[in-house]
Design a protein around this motif. Structure first.
Motif, short mmCIF file in Angstrom:
data_model
loop_
_atom_site.label_atom_id
_atom_site.label_comp_id
_atom_site.label_asym_id
_atom_site.label_seq_id
_atom_site.Cartn_x
_atom_site.Cartn_y
_atom_site.Cartn_z
N GLU A 54 1.27 -1.44 0.01
CA GLU A 54 0.53 0.09 0.03
C GLU A 54 1.16 1.34 -0.13
O GLU A 54 0.40 2.03 -0.21
N GLY A 55 1.63 1.41 0.15
CA GLY A 55 2.94 2.61 0.02
C GLY A 55 4.08 2.21 -0.69
O GLY A 55 4.05 1.63 -1.96
N VAL A 56 5.61 2.21 -0.38
CA VAL A 56 6.42 2.60 -1.16
C VAL A 56 8.04 1.36 -0.27
O VAL A 56 8.12 1.75 1.15
N ARG A 57 8.27 0.61 -1.20
CA ARG A 57 9.50 -0.65 -0.19
C ARG A 57 10.35 -0.04 -1.10
O ARG A 57 11.05 0.49 -2.25
N PHE A 58 11.24 0.99 -0.55
CA PHE A 58 12.99 0.46 -0.65
C PHE A 58 13.51 -0.83 -0.92
O PHE A 58 14.42 -1.19 0.05
N ALA A 59 14.05 -0.73 -1.84
CA ALA A 59 15.14 -1.65 -2.38
C ALA A 59 15.70 -2.03 -2.26
O ALA A 59 17.14 -3.52 -1.76
N ASN A 60 16.67 -0.76 -1.53
CA ASN A 60 18.23 -0.66 -1.78
C ASN A 60 18.80 0.12 -0.59
O ASN A 60 18.39 1.40 -1.06
N THR A 61 18.31 -0.03 0.98
CA THR A 61 18.35 0.63 1.75
C THR A 61 19.58 0.50 2.20
O THR A 61 19.82 -1.16 2.65
N PHE A 62 20.44 1.18 2.94
CA PHE A 62 21.64 0.73 3.82
C PHE A 62 22.08 1.28 4.69
O PHE A 62 22.15 2.83 4.51
#
Length: 488
Positions: A54-62
């Motif tokens: 339902e929102g935002v998935r950040f695929a490359n977070t560090f």
């Protein structure tokens, strides 16, 4: 005059009612691949997945430092560790340093923190910037933790940590007025070691085989300190956070201990998913869901056997990667997956921007609001990582690294200005995302190496960290044996 005052009061109440609430959920040592929405084949997390859908998935977070306290301070402040000063697991978050909760507090939000804070190891007293602060000393326990209830009293609350911290947070949420926005932070212990699932989840994964990762045995081109780590507290043949009782053990049968450790880790995540479901259900019942920014994330990554290692601290991908999910209609009304590199230091400026609150000044992070909503051609394509050697845990040397969209260079400065004592590492992440081939000694890589070394120097200097200001403790080298200190 009376009419004017009434108008101003109504306008103020209307503004308070429209400002979004913030629910900030922080997990400890959570690997992205322990969540369904990040590709786990075994760990079912439907409620966390729903936030992502339902929102935002950040695929490359560090994380910029893979260690609990430094990373948590970076999340709160938007600063690298050398700037906020929390460079180890024993240092307090500076009382005078602004954070996103303190800015929201001064902007009229009710603010609260519940759970594992982990900055100031033995301090469980309330911190500045929060109306309510409920935490404990040290790591807390999965069962029957002693809590400091906002400085009023200390009390052992019977029960499983994840359930108790959710109860505490929800009790506070139910007391909040509709006339004032709130920011509630929930700091889970899970899935930090020593992994102890809730009884109902103890045997969920009993039939799932978990071998050592293939990279655990691909060490020929790795620095010697990684090989020496195999039999220590942070290696796959060590005690595995007490899941292996007799150690070190490199026999084939000992993989069962590793499997049990991973099962325990996964089991703690299932309870976190239950917690998310409970809080979400309350937001729906009270019709606050769509006026609440929900952030779900981990503080740092975790090695689960990759390169023969457990724990974190290193600059290898599993140690750096964290999940970050944001459900906020103010950010996007349709689900999105963001591939760009987002950092822990970006969370604070992004939340403040979404809340219409004043920005933190002179920070290293950048709001990702534009990136999500419209795209951002100026978004970073490189960033640097740093970790300083700890005498209590001597299995990881000083680390300085640069990661671009496609490459990574890691080196291990000794801390006294002399030449590096450990082999460096160079990886082509596009073609080798598992970092299985160290290219550091390849003649054809000299140009790329020089490019990355220059980029690392540039990035460090841009944050005020250069050869003159980068003061590190001496790396005394990797030692054999096990520490007396407890794991952090």
């Amino acid at each position: 005059m009376i009419r004017l005052l009434a108008f101003l009061l109504l306008a103020t109440l209307s503004h308070a009612a429209t400002r979004p609430n913030v629910l900030f959920i922080l997990c400890d040592d959570l690997r992205p691949d322990a969540l369904g929405c990040y590709g786990s084949k075994h760990v079912k997390t439907p409620n966390i997945d729903r936030l992502a859908n339902e929102g935002v998935r950040f695929a490359n977070t560090f994380c910029t430092t893979s260690l609990c306290s430094p990373s948590r301070a970076s999340i709160l402040s938007g600063l690298y560790a050398h700037a906020h000063g929390v460079t180890n697991n024993f240092t307090e978050y500076p009382a005078t340093l602004r954070s996103f909760p303190s800015v929201l507090h001064d902007a009229g939000y009710a603010t609260a923190y519940f759970g594992k804070y982990h900055m100031g190891e033995e301090n469980d007293e309330p911190r500045a910037g929060y109306d309510t602060f409920v935490t404990h000393k040290g790591q807390g326990k999965y069962f029957d933790t002693e809590w400091n209830l906002n400085g009023r009293k200390r009390e052992v609350i019977k029960g499983y940590y994840t359930t108790v911290v959710t109860d505490l947070a929800m009790d506070w949420l139910k007391q909040q007025s509709a006339d004032k926005p709130w920011c509630a932070c929930i700091g889970h212990k899970a899935p930090h070691s020593f992994y102890t699932p809730e009884p109902k989840y103890e045997h969920v994964f009993d039939d799932v085989r978990v071998p050592y990762p293939a990279t655990a045995f691909m060490l020929d081109d790795k620095p010697e300190w990684i090989k020496q780590r195999l039999y220590t507290w942070h290696g796959i043949y060590g005690p595995l956070f007490e899941w292996r009782k007799k150690f070190p053990d490199d026999s084939p049968a000992a993989v069962k201990d590793f499997e049990n450790m991973v099962h325990g880790y996964w089991g703690t995540v299932l309870s976190v998913d239950d917690s998310v479901a409970r809080v979400r259900a309350w937001l729906e019942e009270t019709k606050q869901l769509d006026n609440t920014i929900i952030v779900f994330m981990g503080d740092n990554g975790l090695l689960e056997g990759e390169d023969g290692m457990v724990d974190k601290r290193t600059a290898h991908e599993p140690s750096l990667r964290i999940p970050l999910i944001v459900r906020a209609p103010q950010l996007t009304k349709e689900p999105k997956v963001i591939p760009q590199q987002v950092l822990t230091v970006d969370v604070a400026p992004s939340l403040l921007a979404l809340c219409g609150a004043p920005a933190l000044e002179n920070i290293h992070g950048k709001s990702f609001v534009k990136l999500v909503q419209d795209g951002d051609s100026t978004w970073r394509k490189s960033w640097f990582y740093h970790y300083n050697y700890e005498k209590q845990f001597p299995y990881t040397p000083n680390v300085r690294a640069v990661r671009t969209d496609g490459w990574k260079f890691i080196h291990y400065p000794h801390g006294d200005g002399s030449a590096d004592k450990h082999m460096a590492e160079l990886y082509d992440l596009k073609n080798d995302p598992g970092e299985t081939k160290n290219l550091i000694g390849k003649p054809e890589m000299v140009g790329k190496l020089e490019e990355l070394q220059a980029e690392l120097a540039r990035l460090m200097k841009a944050t005020g960290l250069d050869d003159k200001t980068d003061k590190m403790p001496l790396d005394e080298g990797v030692k054999s044996g096990l520490p007396d200190a407890k794991i952090r």
